[in-house]
Design an enzyme around this catalytic site. Structure first.
Site, PDB file in Angstrom:
ATOM      1  N   GLY A  30       0.835  -1.292   0.152  1.00 35.09           N
ATOM      2  CA  GLY A  30       0.038  -0.088  -0.073  1.00 35.09           C
ATOM      3  C   GLY A  30       0.839   1.105  -0.022  1.00 35.09           C
ATOM      4  N   HIS A  36       4.486   1.676  -7.994  1.00 34.51           N
ATOM      5  CA  HIS A  36       3.371   0.709  -7.962  1.00 34.51           C
ATOM      6  C   HIS A  36       2.521   0.927  -9.155  1.00 34.51           C
ATOM      7  CE1 HIS A  36       4.118   1.211  -3.414  1.00 34.51           C
ATOM      8  NE2 HIS A  36       4.516   0.018  -3.619  1.00 34.51           N
ATOM      9  N   LYS A 148      13.329  -2.532  -8.288  1.00 34.09           N
ATOM     10  CA  LYS A 148      13.751  -1.753  -7.085  1.00 34.09           C
ATOM     11  C   LYS A 148      14.299  -2.469  -5.986  1.00 34.09           C
ATOM     12  CE  LYS A 148      12.406   0.105  -3.876  1.00 34.09           C
ATOM     13  NZ  LYS A 148      12.176   0.921  -2.345  1.00 34.09           N
TER      14      LYS A 148
HETATM   15  P1  AMP Z   1       5.948  -2.574  -1.633  1.00 34.16           P
HETATM   16  O1  AMP Z   1       4.770  -1.885  -1.574  1.00 34.16           O
HETATM   17  O2  AMP Z   1       7.097  -1.755  -1.202  1.00 34.16           O
HETATM   18  O3  AMP Z   1       6.106  -3.839  -0.927  1.00 34.16           O
HETATM   19  O4  AMP Z   1       6.017  -2.704  -3.078  1.00 34.16           O
HETATM   20  C1  AMP Z   1       5.178  -3.564  -4.023  1.00 34.16           C
HETATM   21  C2  AMP Z   1       6.101  -3.724  -5.308  1.00 34.16           C
HETATM   22  O5  AMP Z   1       6.426  -2.521  -5.769  1.00 34.16           O
HETATM   23  C3  AMP Z   1       7.320  -4.524  -5.056  1.00 34.16           C
HETATM   24  O6  AMP Z   1       7.221  -5.458  -6.209  1.00 34.16           O
HETATM   25  C4  AMP Z   1       8.355  -3.357  -5.411  1.00 34.16           C
HETATM   26  O7  AMP Z   1       9.491  -3.853  -5.798  1.00 34.16           O
HETATM   27  C5  AMP Z   1       7.507  -2.573  -6.179  1.00 34.16           C
HETATM   28  N1  AMP Z   1       8.022  -1.191  -6.063  1.00 34.16           N
HETATM   29  C6  AMP Z   1       8.373  -0.300  -5.255  1.00 34.16           C
HETATM   30  N2  AMP Z   1       8.810   0.780  -5.653  1.00 34.16           N
HETATM   31  C7  AMP Z   1       9.097   0.737  -6.633  1.00 34.16           C
HETATM   32  C8  AMP Z   1       9.577   1.667  -7.711  1.00 34.16           C
HETATM   33  N3  AMP Z   1      10.213   2.996  -7.476  1.00 34.16           N
HETATM   34  N4  AMP Z   1       9.745   1.263  -9.241  1.00 34.16           N
HETATM   35  C9  AMP Z   1       9.126   0.084  -9.548  1.00 34.16           C
HETATM   36  N5  AMP Z   1       8.726  -0.781  -8.518  1.00 34.16           N
HETATM   37  C10 AMP Z   1       8.719  -0.259  -7.501  1.00 34.16           C
END
Ligand code: AMP
Length: 287
Positions: A30, A36, A148
């Site tokens: 979230g 995202h 990332k």
């Molecule tokens: P998180 O909500 O931080 O667990 O991230 C959910 C998904 O979004 C994961 O697969 C992350 O690697 C991806 N994600 C987070 N930040 C980025 C970004 N800046 N660019 C691309 N994907 C991202």
């Protein structure tokens, strides 16, 4: 768009649909940002139905980490999902049995201990366990993860391969702010001054990549140049390494044929930020 609050609800919703339609899944914690949304846009391209999960997974946080303060912004997230063409949000309160999970996945130390692993013991076991659990509930055809979190992507790919999971993993390039800072939900912990300094993480990786492109093949010297960039912003990295992007083993000497990638992590104020960049492609070098 529909919101499902427990495994039964999402399984019932997807049950009949999955017979005729493909499903792409984007697991998140979230506090959605454009990184995202890039994953969601890619999911939209790949499949008929897009499912996003929003769940702050306690199993992947250490006792001293930010589980309690992690930003929870469901209303805003739901609006962004709606605008991006998400069909279902899976937003459970809790995914684990009352007395806590008794069976979890264990990632081999060759992948779970390097880089982020040494400072976050148990983190990748928690990630692998929740992703496995979410895959079992959603049963997607495709699942999208950001580059990332490169180490996470490597581990998920390996989990799917080793356990013969019937899902295709798709990696999506890192989305950045205009000054190069990788987008992250944790960027909101930064003060304005810290936010400016944080841009040096990607500058450091660019410097290393440029050095390699200009002919330097000694990782130690490249890393020294990267450290100097960080030092200029008063940042002491938790780690700064050049590794094989699949095995995550450090590469002391580089050649063009290697799948080399530079990785950095640093604490800046309350935020622990990570970033990485490939060293091998012209496309990456010119961007
Ligand atoms: P998180 O909500 O931080 O667990 O991230 C959910 C998904 O979004 C994961 O697969 C992350 O690697 C991806 N994600 C987070 N930040 C980025 C970004 N800046 N660019 C691309 N994907 C991202």
């Amino acid at each position: 768009m529909r919101v499902a609050h427990n495994p039964t609800e999402i399984q019932q919703s997807l049950g009949t649909l999955r017979k005729q339609k493909s499903i792409a899944f984007v697991p998140t914690m979230g506090n959605l940002h454009d990184g995202h949304l890039k994953l969601i846009a890619k999911a939209r391209e790949l499949a008929d139905i897009v499912v996003t999960s929003i769940y702050v997974n306690p199993l992947q946080f250490g006792p001293e980490e930010d589980f309690d303060t992690y930003p929870r912004t469901f209303e805003e997230d739901a609006k962004k999902c709606q605008a991006s063409g998400v069909d279902f949000i899976f937003h459970p309160d809790n995914l684990y049995t009352q007395d806590g999970p008794k069976v979890t996945l264990c990632v081999d130390t060759s992948l779970s201990v390097p880089l982020c692993g040494s400072k976050r013991p148990g983190h990748f076991n928690g990630v692998a366990t929740v992703v496995n659990l979410l895959f079992n509930i959603v049963q997607p055809d495709f699942a999208l993860f950001g580059e990332k979190d490169w180490q996470q992507l490597v581990i998920i790919r390996r989990m799917v391969q080793d356990l013969h999971m019937p899902v295709t993993i798709v990696g999506v390039p890192t989305q950045r702010e205009s000054d190069g800072l990788a987008m992250s939900s944790r960027n909101r912990y930064l003060t304005p001054d810290e936010r400016l300094r944080a841009a040096s993480l990607s500058r450091c990786l660019h410097t290393i990549r440029q050095g390699f492109h200009d002919g330097e093949s000694d990782s130690k010297l490249l890393l020294e140049r990267g450290r100097n960039v960080l030092a200029g912003a008063d940042i002491e990295p938790e780690y700064l390494e050049i590794c094989d992007e699949e095995t995550l083993e450090p590469l002391p000497r580089l050649s063009r044929s290697m799948r080399a990638r530079a990785f950095v992590a640093a604490r800046i104020g309350k935020a622990r930020l990570i970033d990485n960049m490939p060293l091998y492609t012209m496309e990456a070098i010119n961007s």
